[in-house]
Design a protein around this motif. Structure first.
Motif, PDB file in Angstrom:
ATOM      1  N   ASN A  62      28.228  42.564  28.358  1.00 30.20           N
ATOM      2  CA  ASN A  62      27.770  41.225  28.149  1.00 30.20           C
ATOM      3  C   ASN A  62      29.004  40.375  28.159  1.00 30.20           C
ATOM      4  OD1 ASN A  62      27.170  38.812  27.090  1.00 30.20           O
ATOM      5  ND2 ASN A  62      25.231  39.501  25.853  1.00 30.20           N
ATOM      6  N   PHE A  63      28.990  39.519  29.091  1.00 29.54           N
ATOM      7  CA  PHE A  63      30.255  38.682  29.452  1.00 29.54           C
ATOM      8  C   PHE A  63      30.204  37.138  28.580  1.00 29.54           C
ATOM      9  CE2 PHE A  63      33.345  40.573  32.511  1.00 29.54           C
ATOM     10  CZ  PHE A  63      32.613  41.649  32.808  1.00 29.54           C
ATOM     11  N   SER A  64      29.333  36.968  27.809  1.00 30.91           N
ATOM     12  CA  SER A  64      28.890  35.730  27.581  1.00 30.91           C
ATOM     13  C   SER A  64      30.209  34.994  26.746  1.00 30.91           C
ATOM     14  CB  SER A  64      27.648  35.620  26.621  1.00 30.91           C
ATOM     15  OG  SER A  64      28.070  36.373  25.365  1.00 30.91           O
ATOM     16  N   ASP A  65      31.082  35.986  26.173  1.00 28.53           N
ATOM     17  CA  ASP A  65      32.172  35.266  25.445  1.00 28.53           C
ATOM     18  C   ASP A  65      33.344  35.158  26.410  1.00 28.53           C
ATOM     19  OD1 ASP A  65      30.940  35.355  22.799  1.00 28.53           O
ATOM     20  OD2 ASP A  65      31.040  37.496  22.952  1.00 28.53           O
ATOM     21  N   ILE A  66      33.403  35.532  27.627  1.00 30.02           N
ATOM     22  CA  ILE A  66      34.401  35.787  28.242  1.00 30.02           C
ATOM     23  C   ILE A  66      34.615  34.310  29.211  1.00 30.02           C
ATOM     24  CG2 ILE A  66      35.621  36.637  30.564  1.00 30.02           C
ATOM     25  CD1 ILE A  66      35.686  38.642  28.035  1.00 30.02           C
ATOM     26  N   GLU A  67      35.987  33.735  28.941  1.00 26.60           N
ATOM     27  CA  GLU A  67      36.165  32.296  29.638  1.00 26.60           C
ATOM     28  C   GLU A  67      37.209  32.558  30.601  1.00 26.60           C
ATOM     29  OE1 GLU A  67      37.892  30.070  26.169  1.00 26.60           O
ATOM     30  OE2 GLU A  67      35.998  30.110  25.133  1.00 26.60           O
ATOM     31  N   PHE A  68      38.024  33.466  30.675  1.00 27.01           N
ATOM     32  CA  PHE A  68      38.799  33.720  31.781  1.00 27.01           C
ATOM     33  C   PHE A  68      39.269  35.239  31.821  1.00 27.01           C
ATOM     34  CE2 PHE A  68      43.302  33.839  33.541  1.00 27.01           C
ATOM     35  CZ  PHE A  68      43.100  33.004  34.465  1.00 27.01           C
ATOM     36  N   LEU A  69      39.654  35.914  32.990  1.00 29.39           N
ATOM     37  CA  LEU A  69      40.105  37.176  33.187  1.00 29.39           C
ATOM     38  C   LEU A  69      40.956  37.283  34.504  1.00 29.39           C
ATOM     39  CD1 LEU A  69      37.222  39.548  33.901  1.00 29.39           C
ATOM     40  CD2 LEU A  69      37.280  37.392  34.876  1.00 29.39           C
ATOM     41  N   SER A  70      41.855  37.913  34.223  1.00 31.32           N
ATOM     42  CA  SER A  70      42.867  38.103  35.293  1.00 31.32           C
ATOM     43  C   SER A  70      42.300  39.234  36.496  1.00 31.32           C
ATOM     44  CB  SER A  70      44.359  38.505  34.851  1.00 31.32           C
ATOM     45  OG  SER A  70      44.248  39.715  34.277  1.00 31.32           O
ATOM     46  N   SER A  71      43.102  39.119  37.478  1.00 33.06           N
ATOM     47  CA  SER A  71      42.858  40.353  38.523  1.00 33.06           C
ATOM     48  C   SER A  71      43.125  41.786  37.794  1.00 33.06           C
ATOM     49  CB  SER A  71      43.872  40.228  39.560  1.00 33.06           C
ATOM     50  OG  SER A  71      45.097  40.228  39.563  1.00 33.06           O
ATOM     51  N   ALA A  72      44.240  41.796  36.942  1.00 29.48           N
ATOM     52  CA  ALA A  72      44.327  43.070  36.270  1.00 29.48           C
ATOM     53  C   ALA A  72      43.326  43.445  35.419  1.00 29.48           C
ATOM     54  CB  ALA A  72      45.822  42.801  35.468  1.00 29.48           C
ATOM     55  N   ALA A  73      42.517  42.520  34.763  1.00 25.02           N
ATOM     56  CA  ALA A  73      41.334  42.837  34.105  1.00 25.02           C
ATOM     57  C   ALA A  73      40.206  43.274  35.237  1.00 25.02           C
ATOM     58  CB  ALA A  73      40.863  41.611  33.153  1.00 25.02           C
ATOM     59  N   LEU A  74      40.269  42.517  36.192  1.00 16.90           N
ATOM     60  CA  LEU A  74      39.244  43.196  37.209  1.00 16.90           C
ATOM     61  C   LEU A  74      39.459  44.471  37.571  1.00 16.90           C
ATOM     62  CD1 LEU A  74      39.002  40.025  39.654  1.00 16.90           C
ATOM     63  CD2 LEU A  74      37.364  40.948  38.061  1.00 16.90           C
ATOM     64  N   GLY A  75      40.687  44.992  37.706  1.00 19.73           N
ATOM     65  CA  GLY A  75      41.205  46.267  38.168  1.00 19.73           C
ATOM     66  C   GLY A  75      40.443  47.264  37.185  1.00 19.73           C
ATOM     67  N   LYS A  76      40.790  46.965  35.778  1.00 18.81           N
ATOM     68  CA  LYS A  76      40.395  47.878  34.755  1.00 18.81           C
ATOM     69  C   LYS A  76      38.882  47.839  34.831  1.00 18.81           C
ATOM     70  CE  LYS A  76      43.276  49.035  32.422  1.00 18.81           C
ATOM     71  NZ  LYS A  76      44.200  50.265  32.693  1.00 18.81           N
ATOM     72  N   LEU A  77      38.075  46.926  35.114  1.00 16.28           N
ATOM     73  CA  LEU A  77      36.655  47.007  35.261  1.00 16.28           C
ATOM     74  C   LEU A  77      36.197  47.807  36.474  1.00 16.28           C
ATOM     75  CD1 LEU A  77      35.714  43.515  34.337  1.00 16.28           C
ATOM     76  CD2 LEU A  77      35.288  45.468  33.117  1.00 16.28           C
ATOM     77  N   ILE A  78      36.883  47.552  37.494  1.00 16.88           N
ATOM     78  CA  ILE A  78      36.706  48.660  38.913  1.00 16.88           C
ATOM     79  C   ILE A  78      36.658  49.998  38.447  1.00 16.88           C
ATOM     80  CG2 ILE A  78      37.359  49.270  41.167  1.00 16.88           C
ATOM     81  CD1 ILE A  78      38.125  46.254  41.432  1.00 16.88           C
ATOM     82  N   THR A  79      38.013  50.350  37.812  1.00 14.54           N
ATOM     83  CA  THR A  79      38.000  51.702  37.307  1.00 14.54           C
ATOM     84  C   THR A  79      37.077  52.162  36.245  1.00 14.54           C
ATOM     85  OG1 THR A  79      40.543  51.239  37.433  1.00 14.54           O
ATOM     86  CG2 THR A  79      39.990  53.161  36.230  1.00 14.54           C
ATOM     87  N   PHE A  80      36.491  51.424  35.418  1.00 13.80           N
ATOM     88  CA  PHE A  80      35.222  51.571  34.538  1.00 13.80           C
ATOM     89  C   PHE A  80      34.072  51.916  35.142  1.00 13.80           C
ATOM     90  CE2 PHE A  80      32.469  49.891  31.175  1.00 13.80           C
ATOM     91  CZ  PHE A  80      32.224  51.332  30.562  1.00 13.80           C
ATOM     92  N   ASP A  81      33.942  51.089  36.241  1.00 16.35           N
ATOM     93  CA  ASP A  81      32.951  51.216  37.087  1.00 16.35           C
ATOM     94  C   ASP A  81      32.843  52.676  37.801  1.00 16.35           C
ATOM     95  OD1 ASP A  81      30.541  50.213  38.231  1.00 16.35           O
ATOM     96  OD2 ASP A  81      31.566  50.307  40.095  1.00 16.35           O
ATOM     97  N   LYS A  82      33.976  52.927  38.269  1.00 19.30           N
ATOM     98  CA  LYS A  82      33.989  54.090  39.032  1.00 19.30           C
ATOM     99  C   LYS A  82      34.023  55.521  38.105  1.00 19.30           C
ATOM    100  CE  LYS A  82      37.669  54.437  41.976  1.00 19.30           C
ATOM    101  NZ  LYS A  82      38.886  54.245  42.644  1.00 19.30           N
ATOM    102  N   LYS A  83      34.520  55.191  36.952  1.00 15.72           N
ATOM    103  CA  LYS A  83      34.317  56.437  35.912  1.00 15.72           C
ATOM    104  C   LYS A  83      32.819  56.533  35.456  1.00 15.72           C
ATOM    105  CE  LYS A  83      39.070  56.284  33.846  1.00 15.72           C
ATOM    106  NZ  LYS A  83      39.343  57.738  33.690  1.00 15.72           N
ATOM    107  N   ALA A  84      32.167  55.293  35.421  1.00 13.44           N
ATOM    108  CA  ALA A  84      30.545  55.387  35.086  1.00 13.44           C
ATOM    109  C   ALA A  84      29.919  55.975  36.189  1.00 13.44           C
ATOM    110  CB  ALA A  84      30.298  54.001  34.719  1.00 13.44           C
ATOM    111  N   LYS A  85      30.149  55.704  37.341  1.00 13.33           N
ATOM    112  CA  LYS A  85      29.458  56.274  38.527  1.00 13.33           C
ATOM    113  C   LYS A  85      29.646  57.930  38.559  1.00 13.33           C
ATOM    114  CE  LYS A  85      28.965  52.209  41.196  1.00 13.33           C
ATOM    115  NZ  LYS A  85      29.773  51.423  42.124  1.00 13.33           N
ATOM    116  N   ARG A  86      30.933  58.236  38.606  1.00 11.91           N
ATOM    117  CA  ARG A  86      31.229  59.688  38.430  1.00 11.91           C
ATOM    118  C   ARG A  86      30.605  60.403  37.382  1.00 11.91           C
ATOM    119  NH1 ARG A  86      37.161  59.555  37.826  1.00 11.91           N
ATOM    120  NH2 ARG A  86      37.103  58.195  39.834  1.00 11.91           N
TER     121      ARG A  86
END
Lengths: 117, 147
Positions: free
Chosen positions: A53-77
């Motif tokens: 749930n991203f309701s509290d998120i006001e800003f995130l950097s590309s480094a944070a996006l990278g971490k979310l991508i890795t999380f998504d890959k781990k979840a799929k795996r």
């Protein structure tokens, strides 16, 4: 509810709901800690249905996006399903600019996410 | 840079550490707010561009080498945000950077900073050497996904 440094984790009808404690995900230490806590949900706790749930998120950097991508890959795996919800228009634009709205499964609200899991 | 009679100038020589520049960025955003720039969408866009350009310079340009600095200069007015971010690295050719938006690269964790800078800024140009980025945003200009 499980309390960790960067996220709040709760359970709702066998679905793990994650909310972020920081409104801005920028500095490297926070991103590292956030990643570790998210990864634990998959790798240690073996959670199979997750809503971020991203309701509290006001800003995130590309480094944070990278971490979310890795999380998504781990979840799929691991055979887990991950849904992102409550993304504000300006944060959604960040996902859209980088085409990540095509990578992640995104729903408008937490209730929408819970409904499909 | 677009003409402006007396822009506020912010200059800083930053160390090559990823936790070194948040205070500087915040001071720029605070000044822009006092000049009447709206939080959404303009300050969000400038925050993103500064965050990504400085972190790129530290991470990819200077390789977080303690002996190297990142020189940042911002000129702020009521209508124009202008900044130059220069590192001491070997430089690069932006055209050689793979497009992070390609379908077969969506799962690659890195490489999104430049796409975000291009989308949020009116102007985004590297010098010939590839180690000095100039960005500019005119107040109210729309974000252009795809750069």
């Amino acid at each position: 509810m499980t309390n960790t440094k960067r996220i709040d984790v709760s359970e709702s009808a066998s679905v793990t709901v994650v909310r972020f404690k920081d409104s801005k995900i920028i500095d490297p230490e926070s991103i590292q800690e956030l990643g570790a806590e998210l990864f634990d949900l998959i790798e240690q706790d073996d959670r199979k249905k997750l809503v971020l749930n991203f309701s509290d998120i006001e800003f995130l950097s590309s480094a944070a996006l990278g971490k979310l991508i890795t999380f998504d890959k781990k979840a799929k795996r691991a055979g887990s399903r991950l849904i992102l919800t409550n993304i504000s228009p300006e944060i959604f634009q960040v996902f859209a600019i980088t085409n990540l709205d095509k990578l992640f499964e995104i729903k408008d609200t937490e209730a929408d996410g819970l409904a499909v899991l | 840079m677009s003409a402006d009679p007396s822009p506020s100038v912010f200059k800083e020589s930053l160390p090559s550490s990823l936790d070194s520049y948040q205070e500087f960025v915040q001071s720029v955003l605070t000044e822009l707010e006092s000049l009447g720039w709206p939080t959404q969408p303009d300050l969000f866009a400038i925050h993103m561009a500064l965050e990504e350009s400085i972190s790129n310079a530290i991470r990819h340009g200077n390789k977080q080498d303690d002996s190297k600095r990142v020189e940042v200069e911002c000129r702020l007015s009521e209508d124009v945000f202008w900044a130059q971010v220069c590192d001491e690295g070997p430089g690069f050719c932006p055209k050689d950077v793979p497009d992070c938006r390609d379908n077969d690269r969506l799962e690659v964790p890195g490489g999104r900073g430049l796409a975000l800078i291009k989308a949020y800024m009116t102007i985004c140009e590297y010098n010939e050497h590839g180690n000095c980025l100039t960005i500019e945003k005119r107040r109210g200009d729309e974000t252009t996904p795809g750069g």
